[in-house]
Design a protein around this motif. Sequence first.
Motif, PDB file in Angstrom:
ATOM      1  N   UNK A 161       0.940  -1.012  -0.186  1.00  0.00           N
ATOM      2  CA  UNK A 161      -0.047   0.185   0.140  1.00  0.00           C
ATOM      3  C   UNK A 161       0.949   1.366  -0.153  1.00  0.00           C
ATOM      4  N   UNK A 162       0.134   2.411  -0.296  1.00  0.00           N
ATOM      5  CA  UNK A 162       0.816   3.519  -0.411  1.00  0.00           C
ATOM      6  C   UNK A 162       1.194   4.160   1.040  1.00  0.00           C
ATOM      7  N   UNK A 163       1.986   3.637   1.805  1.00  0.00           N
ATOM      8  CA  UNK A 163       2.071   4.083   3.329  1.00  0.00           C
ATOM      9  C   UNK A 163       2.323   5.372   3.684  1.00  0.00           C
ATOM     10  N   UNK A 164       3.160   6.223   2.843  1.00  0.00           N
ATOM     11  CA  UNK A 164       3.688   7.482   3.123  1.00  0.00           C
ATOM     12  C   UNK A 164       3.104   8.519   2.165  1.00  0.00           C
ATOM     13  N   UNK A 165       1.968   8.347   1.436  1.00  0.00           N
ATOM     14  CA  UNK A 165       1.304   9.039   0.592  1.00  0.00           C
ATOM     15  C   UNK A 165       2.327   9.977  -0.505  1.00  0.00           C
ATOM     16  N   UNK A 166       3.377   9.084  -1.120  1.00  0.00           N
ATOM     17  CA  UNK A 166       4.078   9.863  -1.973  1.00  0.00           C
ATOM     18  C   UNK A 166       3.665   9.191  -3.405  1.00  0.00           C
ATOM     19  N   UNK A 167       2.424   8.342  -3.388  1.00  0.00           N
ATOM     20  CA  UNK A 167       1.894   7.970  -4.741  1.00  0.00           C
ATOM     21  C   UNK A 167       2.502   6.628  -5.404  1.00  0.00           C
ATOM     22  N   UNK A 168       3.442   5.938  -4.534  1.00  0.00           N
ATOM     23  CA  UNK A 168       3.724   4.767  -5.010  1.00  0.00           C
ATOM     24  C   UNK A 168       3.442   3.685  -3.842  1.00  0.00           C
ATOM     25  N   UNK A 169       3.352   2.220  -4.124  1.00  0.00           N
ATOM     26  CA  UNK A 169       3.204   1.451  -3.275  1.00  0.00           C
ATOM     27  C   UNK A 169       4.518   1.051  -2.385  1.00  0.00           C
ATOM     28  N   UNK A 170       4.425   0.686  -1.133  1.00  0.00           N
ATOM     29  CA  UNK A 170       5.354   0.220  -0.281  1.00  0.00           C
ATOM     30  C   UNK A 170       5.038  -1.097   0.220  1.00  0.00           C
ATOM     31  N   UNK A 171       5.913  -1.819   0.498  1.00  0.00           N
ATOM     32  CA  UNK A 171       5.573  -3.121   1.304  1.00  0.00           C
ATOM     33  C   UNK A 171       5.956  -3.040   2.869  1.00  0.00           C
ATOM     34  N   UNK A 172       4.976  -3.315   3.532  1.00  0.00           N
ATOM     35  CA  UNK A 172       4.869  -3.089   4.929  1.00  0.00           C
ATOM     36  C   UNK A 172       4.685  -4.497   5.646  1.00  0.00           C
ATOM     37  N   UNK A 173       5.706  -4.678   6.635  1.00  0.00           N
ATOM     38  CA  UNK A 173       5.536  -6.113   7.432  1.00  0.00           C
ATOM     39  C   UNK A 173       5.425  -5.981   8.913  1.00  0.00           C
ATOM     40  N   UNK A 174       5.104  -6.955   9.553  1.00  0.00           N
ATOM     41  CA  UNK A 174       5.147  -7.130  10.816  1.00  0.00           C
ATOM     42  C   UNK A 174       5.805  -8.215  11.306  1.00  0.00           C
TER      43      UNK A 174
END
Length: 386
Positions: free
Chosen positions: A158-171
């Motif tokens: 998802x676009x975690x940081x609102x920069x228009x590009x998707x990121x990969x977030x993990x726990x």
Amino acid sequence: MSLQADGRLQLDHECIDDDPPAARMGFCLTTDLTGNGRPDVIVGAVGRKLPVTLPILRKRINLGKLFGTRELIDRLEYNVFWYENPGWERHDVARSPELSVGAALGDIDGDGRVELVTGQNVNRHELYWFEQAADPRDRWTRRLITDDFEKYHDVAVADVDDDGDPEVLALSQESEVVFYYDVPQDPRLESWPVSNRHVVAEDLNVEGVQVLDVDGDGRTEIVAGTNVFHRNDDGSWDREVVAEGWEWTRVVAADVDGDGDPELVVTEGDLPYQGDRRGRLGVFDPPEWDLTVLHEDLSNPHSLQVADLDDDGDLEVFVAEMGLEEGHDPRQFVFRNRGDGTFGSELVGSGVPTHEAKLVDLDDDGRLDVVGKGYAHRTVDVWYRS
């Protein structure tokens, strides 16, 4: 599911695979891989089918527990596979031992096709993305993102940081880290540069993740377990604790009471398996996160979905139990929304252990169905609303 004469929901069950290629199936996702407009079903597993044993010196030895033999089984066993809708033909597409619970889909390489992101289980350290083949029935290519942490229970693209590009977030549960990566210019690079990694929180072991604007400020937040992380202008994150004492959680943020603000719906998906009490289901209402408990006698309710199941415009809550408790018949519940943020509980099924189920229209009739699978119990199942 259909409505019976008394208005109750009914599930019509079909087992689509009673012999999947791997055991301890961790995740279940749906997406249209073939382009026919029907959602297909992707499953991934920790691995190793029912124990392979041989009689040696009058004892039966489990080969899966022997050093060397265990690694050979891991190399030979497919544990990423998907079912083609309609017909449910299975396609075995990747070998990757010890995949954990929790996975996500997203276009990592910008080719217009979704890729699979998931990581390894306890005592393992690798987080991957799987590049879908041009023909999704062919072998998918596994690519390493990082091996710096241990046990990745939940991930998101998802676009975690609102920069228009998707990121990969993990726990990472065992390492107790919440982090995300900016996708590098060449995502096939193994592993991804540490400079692309951003740590959201440390010393935090949680389950359940979602990325959305929780508070309506136009900025994306991260929901991780019963916590909401708010991003500051400098890129740091502030943690808002929704609740203490909720463990092993599955979470969905959705506006279930129709007030325009998303509530946090939570189950304790691994209780009592990972503890000494029963699992709860609750709704936390912002801004004070007031709790309404919907059920407090659940057995490992590791399937949690929120959607309109009776076509009245209000959101229902679907919960299903894993079947890990000896002597307990696993159940499926729908909590029917009365339209005012309160719910009535309906038992809609029992007897089939269900893990990480999803609500999706499988047969293109405009109504939501259920697809899930067991964890320790080796079947893949669907329930139709007819």
